[in-house]
Design an enzyme around this catalytic site. Structure first.
Site, PDB file in Angstrom:
ATOM      1  N   ARG A  34       0.825  -1.212   0.000  1.00 21.85           N
ATOM      2  CA  ARG A  34       0.000   0.000   0.000  1.00 21.85           C
ATOM      3  C   ARG A  34       0.864   1.270   0.000  1.00 21.85           C
ATOM      4  O   ARG A  34       0.575   2.239  -0.696  1.00 21.85           O
ATOM      5  CB  ARG A  34      -0.904  -0.029   1.248  1.00 21.85           C
ATOM      6  CG  ARG A  34      -1.937   1.055   1.336  1.00 21.85           C
ATOM      7  CD  ARG A  34      -3.102   0.869   0.369  1.00 21.85           C
ATOM      8  NE  ARG A  34      -2.905   1.609  -0.863  1.00 21.85           N
ATOM      9  CZ  ARG A  34      -3.237   1.165  -2.053  1.00 21.85           C
ATOM     10  NH1 ARG A  34      -3.790  -0.029  -2.217  1.00 21.85           N
ATOM     11  NH2 ARG A  34      -3.014   1.895  -3.134  1.00 21.85           N
ATOM     12  N   LYS A  86       3.561  24.932  -5.231  1.00 23.83           N
ATOM     13  CA  LYS A  86       2.283  24.424  -4.694  1.00 23.83           C
ATOM     14  C   LYS A  86       2.294  22.894  -4.701  1.00 23.83           C
ATOM     15  O   LYS A  86       1.480  22.246  -5.357  1.00 23.83           O
ATOM     16  CB  LYS A  86       1.118  24.986  -5.506  1.00 23.83           C
ATOM     17  CG  LYS A  86       1.012  26.505  -5.369  1.00 23.83           C
ATOM     18  CD  LYS A  86      -0.183  27.092  -6.086  1.00 23.83           C
ATOM     19  CE  LYS A  86      -0.245  28.607  -5.842  1.00 23.83           C
ATOM     20  NZ  LYS A  86      -1.374  29.252  -6.536  1.00 23.83           N
ATOM     21  N   LYS A 127       7.088  39.485  -4.921  1.00 26.76           N
ATOM     22  CA  LYS A 127       5.638  39.537  -5.099  1.00 26.76           C
ATOM     23  C   LYS A 127       5.068  40.794  -4.440  1.00 26.76           C
ATOM     24  O   LYS A 127       5.786  41.559  -3.793  1.00 26.76           O
ATOM     25  CB  LYS A 127       5.002  38.291  -4.492  1.00 26.76           C
ATOM     26  CG  LYS A 127       5.524  36.993  -5.114  1.00 26.76           C
ATOM     27  CD  LYS A 127       4.603  35.834  -4.801  1.00 26.76           C
ATOM     28  CE  LYS A 127       5.136  34.582  -5.493  1.00 26.76           C
ATOM     29  NZ  LYS A 127       4.258  33.434  -5.301  1.00 26.76           N
ATOM     30  N   GLU A 140       6.991  39.833  -9.920  1.00 21.15           N
ATOM     31  CA  GLU A 140       5.588  39.603 -10.281  1.00 21.15           C
ATOM     32  C   GLU A 140       4.962  40.942 -10.656  1.00 21.15           C
ATOM     33  O   GLU A 140       5.006  41.884  -9.859  1.00 21.15           O
ATOM     34  CB  GLU A 140       4.872  38.981  -9.070  1.00 21.15           C
ATOM     35  CG  GLU A 140       3.418  38.634  -9.309  1.00 21.15           C
ATOM     36  CD  GLU A 140       2.760  38.112  -8.036  1.00 21.15           C
ATOM     37  OE1 GLU A 140       3.120  37.014  -7.576  1.00 21.15           O
ATOM     38  OE2 GLU A 140       1.919  38.842  -7.474  1.00 21.15           O
TER      39      GLU A 140
END
Lengths: 286, 286, 286, 286, 286, 286
Positions: C100, C135, C167, C197
């Site tokens: 598993r 992310k 940012k 950014e």
């Protein structure tokens, strides 16, 4: 040196590999094919006393157990420019990824062994033995103490647990040398000796009377050392300490102390010069 | 420097405390009452540039969070003999148990900052910036690089993951500088630059043509450095490297390189001299 | 991917084995004799791009080094229903206990590679490269970025340490784009680039003037992207970002950006379907 | 959820922080003054069911205990676009350094809770309970099972140690369902039940006769499920399993099973959309 | 006992909490509301000597730092049936989750202290001191040695590093007692003593001649012990060892040995009887 | 017992080796040449039931993987005085360094198995099974439960996570047995049973009515036990508990309980007597 999987040295090596490799060796992954294999040699570039061979071997064992590590030398051997400290064979990527970490271990430890050998030489022919101190690089205690042995020095206690050393602060808090020694003798286990740091003859006498097993003659001039040694008269061993350097050692030994300890062996030895060169590449072109 | 509970620095400090304390500080337990409290001061005993204050604070936070650690200084401050680096207050036992470990951190890091400040001073008035290297004490990378900053130096890449540095071995394995640079540019992420180690003008030209973002001029004489800088003509930054020492730096800067990197900053700086003295004892007599 | 004993991946695998095995596999210990040996095959049950083979191998190396793990495939291979991803041979108990955990690694990583391959296909024939983001699943960064590469994507920076990305919040705190870029250039090491950014053309111009090395065009429409690319005019690379999905990628590429980054590659890829079947049992009856 | 210092969750969070922070957040250190403080809000950008609040809180506790974390919500609350999930106040550097890791935890866990809520809704009004599986992200078992509870699902066994589940491979190795059940009953401790995976009515009957405490009806059609439930006739609980999806759940419940388990809840839930915005900056200009 | 965050004791406590809590306390989570608070008392149920209070406190500090732990006692205090060893206040869940682990520590350590107190009493009025051995529970060395002190015993060496103890096997490998002692004296650091295990008077004489600092009289009858003590004649301390029990101690002391060591203190002490009772529940009904 | 590299047992063994070896075995390093090899035998010195063989093997695997460990026995075998438990061959230093730690494991675990065998014998011919408890040595849970099995006992739940056991405190906090059982049944996963601790017949009846799956008859006299068993009338299994000892077991079994649990098996078993002797030395003279 006995290494087991879980030895604190492994913790240090893993810290070291993680900090140097980070998220991966960009340069090596980009330029060296995964399958490329080869050999490398670690070469001394100046006169040095070898130390840290086990640490270098362990770096590669942990990084890539398929790398072979061979050497004709052991810690304590003297090497000159061009002499091979050790050889490696295996994945070229592994050799290059481990290079800097292994060298950083060996260069520092050889530096310590080399300085120690100079200090030991200064004491040759005398009955005074050279000791290390606890002024070691945090995380490196065991490695550095072994490097001192490789250079001909001897070990003092390894940690606060394996010897009693009563200093000013302990004496101040206990009230007197006598009280401090009594408490230490009552507290410590039966295989441990009690050393007392003394600064003058009065303290020498009080410590002896209190039952000290050894005396640390701290920051004394050569004349003071000689007088302290005469006062002790062989009843317990004596150790001279405080801002020692190689040039002064012979004079300190002449005072008749049994030991001289020197923090600079481990805290101020310049690194020895050793470099790693790829000596053979197999199948690297892609 | 940002410390979190789990930061690798904590691993190093725990290794250091475990190796120094072992099964317990016999002397302190025997001679200092558990309840005794007091103050201690860390005092510079020579001219030095301060570094490692956070590491010393963290040693005591981990050892005994009830000890207060205060200082009027920050890393980079210049201290002279007798100046206070930091002060401690709390359990006398904790102060004495943590003393050696904290000092071992601070003395080494101040040594690095102090040597770096000497090197930085040698470059003052020039446009050349001083860089550290990866020749750091294994386990100490982040600490030592911060000490270099404290002394006025600048950081080179921190690990193999945050910059591409193509050296001889990579070039040999890849086949040529051109191929190595191409592979690196294709492989690396978009925020990373590619530096190439070059030994002569031919290599300078090939690296520039291949698109290198920066050149490492390795082991060149001053004359060779000057010629290489003229050849580069400002197209990319240049870095001089190889057995640098403080005395040579001004001449290297005069060659016009943008950076000079110096391994000795971290691998061969002698420890600075700092000692800890108990300045006040409360309730220690038992 | 280079694995060493102490690689953070090992930490994750040990966490995973501990959480799944707990105090022991009751069912397997009760029903499978200790001596039983056998083989098992991991079989794809749908179209997928393979990834995570090294993680699955490592699960069994850590669980039971005597299990052999073989495969004819490498990460990035395309598999269809019924294709064998890898085969195992050894203690039947070990195969069932590790099943598993190994599948949980492989199914998730193949899911990421498969989604990435779909996104890469949408960009085929354009000059725009597909990038991953930060992310990722906490603890899985390196694994997931490798799965993106297996699917034909490219890596963006791996951590906050190997690239500067300015940012909104950094700009707000610094006072302006110009000040933020200046500080970043002064602070970062020489092998790192500075990306900014930007949300509109004014910011594009300010960032370029300040010396940004790359621009992140955030949450722009296709029309805005195209205009921004025209404004940049090839001076620095551009990256489009913000709620990307496979369907939109071709249009984004048509705007002329150099890169498009897509968080969904790692945070929202459904698991691929792979199962493990015991293919042969030796001596299991007791 | 009870967190202690040493809980395996802390290991995962430290892995996550180390992988994201690496050698330090270059951008934040360069652009945000050390002393700057402020507030931030985590805002839902779509409909979602909240989960993972404790994990996000713990990220900041570990990263910087001086950051305050407040929320009016608990796991299981429903949030819409613009709703605040939690608020932070403290060092601006800490808020920005922890942002991505905290969000990566919360977005994934909210995604699981949200999908689970959809599945739970499909079963509303029936007697069938929704169960999770062991198909969780390695390292995340406890977190993901809590997210399932937050979404209205129920937990199946947590590890291989806290329940017996006899599958094909165990039956094959033991020789028969009967033998496998007998061995399990003899081996397991008295507070554990024995579940048997069955594929047809013959196996249902054998498992019941052997004394199984619960049956897993694996990969059956709805018709097969209904017939199996009739055969069991309430003697033991039944669980339907195998490639479940939200659309099918109502039909499965209509077959009368007590439980339905669904691996997709944890292995294929898309991340929920949540972002962190700095809502207030104090003293950031330097 | 000085505890720091990273002390090996913490490792043992975390191991213990993990093994007892596993994936969570099902019973407590099911039946005790999260908000319920209360008090609990640990009560002695028989005559005992208290030990392990610090370990119990640390269990709760690690499990839940908001639990308050108070006691009027210290290690070494004598308690009778009904006496309170310590009190707890805080989250009812935490009290119940930590109960078994804390009691398992305290009961074992009190058992050791209680047996040690009986043995110490048997030596009262003699000059013979009672020593512990290295026959401790693996992982518990420091805890058990402190429990021996609490019961009035004294510590022998803590680890193989803080004392030299030459036994049969060392003598056999070295060639003779004389050679073994010489090597040990040359190798060990200056604050360590050399003890030699001897079985008869010839060995006593050889060990004394070789410079042994202490003798272990192994497995001797009382008559042999007395004769050995006469032979040693106070030149070095003597220790009797080998299958000691409380009943024999007075006779052994009468032989005049300085120390008697007894492995049973730590390897065979029955646990003391202490239980934890919830003494007050606040707001537990839900 | 299945051991993987990262199994918590390894953590305990490493703790144990670190605490015993400390900074190194002074005696062995001083007196035994590094190259010396030899054999050693672990010999029972009294009647005992063997347990802990895997732990002893693992100690040497971790300490020095080149040591061979062989045995003709498995856990549960009965040994008499002079019987060989296991044999070792390899580096003489490793044999001596690992001796004490390995023996400390085996002696304690054999002590538990031996006491368990006595208790099991007392139940022979009855239908009552002997169970262990959670009153184990912290850090040793899995090892001690296996030793109980080796002695013929059976395991109760391993941790708080794999079984529900409702005790006084839970009942008090929940309000009644009925409420506590209902909450537990709603909360726990479907493969777990709910046991309730009862003190009298009223509680027996309430627990049965509430749906308890098993009853713990706590601290009852034999007469009370018999009456409780009659009241239960075979509807659920019963367990007798509370200050059990070997002498009482037959009478308890005669009351008809299904299980009897006995904490003394693990918390108060005296260590078995086993010693390690070097049986052969190769090349030890230097």
């Amino acid at each position: 040196m006995h290494l087991f999987d879980g030895d604190p040295l492994d913790d240090l090596i893993r810290l070291a590999l993680r900090e140097d490799i980070g998220a991966g060796d960009l340069t090596t992954e980009a330029t060296i094919p995964k399958e490329a294999r080869g050999s490398a040699v670690a070469v001394a570039k100046s006169e040095l006393v070898l130390a840290g061979v086990d640490a270098a071997r362990r770096v590669f064992q942990i990084l890539d157990p398929s790398v072979t590590f061979t050497t004709r030398h052991i810690d304590g051997d003297k090497l000159g420019p061009g002499d091979l400290a050790f050889e490696l064979h295996g994945s070229l990527r592994s050799l290059l990824i481990g290079e800097r970490t292994a060298l950083n271990f060996v260069q520092r430890l050889c530096g310590i062994a080399t300085l120690t050998a100079q200090a030991s030489a200064a004491l040759e022919g005398t009955r005074t033995r050279l000791l290390d101190t606890r002024k070691t690089t945090p995380g490196w205690r065991a490695l550095e103490k072994r490097a001192v042995r490789a250079g001909g020095g001897h070990g003092h206690r390894t940690s606060l647990a394996d010897g009693v050393m009563i200093k000013d602060n302990h004496i101040a808090a206990a009230g007197s040398i006598t009280l401090a020694v009594q408490r230490a003798k009552a507290f410590a286990h039966p295989l441990v000796k009690v050393e007392v740091e003394v600064k003058n003859l009065d303290e020498v006498r009080e410590a002896l009377a209190a039952g000290a097993d050894m005396l640390l003659l701290d920051n004394m001039t050569d004349a003071q050392l000689a007088e302290a040694v005469r006062t002790v008269a062989g009843r317990v061993p004596t150790e001279a300490s405080g801002n020692m350097n190689v040039a002064r050692l012979a004079k300190v030994a002449a005072c008749g102390v049994d030991y001289v300890s020197m923090g600079a062996l481990t805290h101020s030895a310049p690194a020895a010069d050793i470099s790693l060169a790829i000596s053979r590449v197999e199948g690297a072109t892609r």
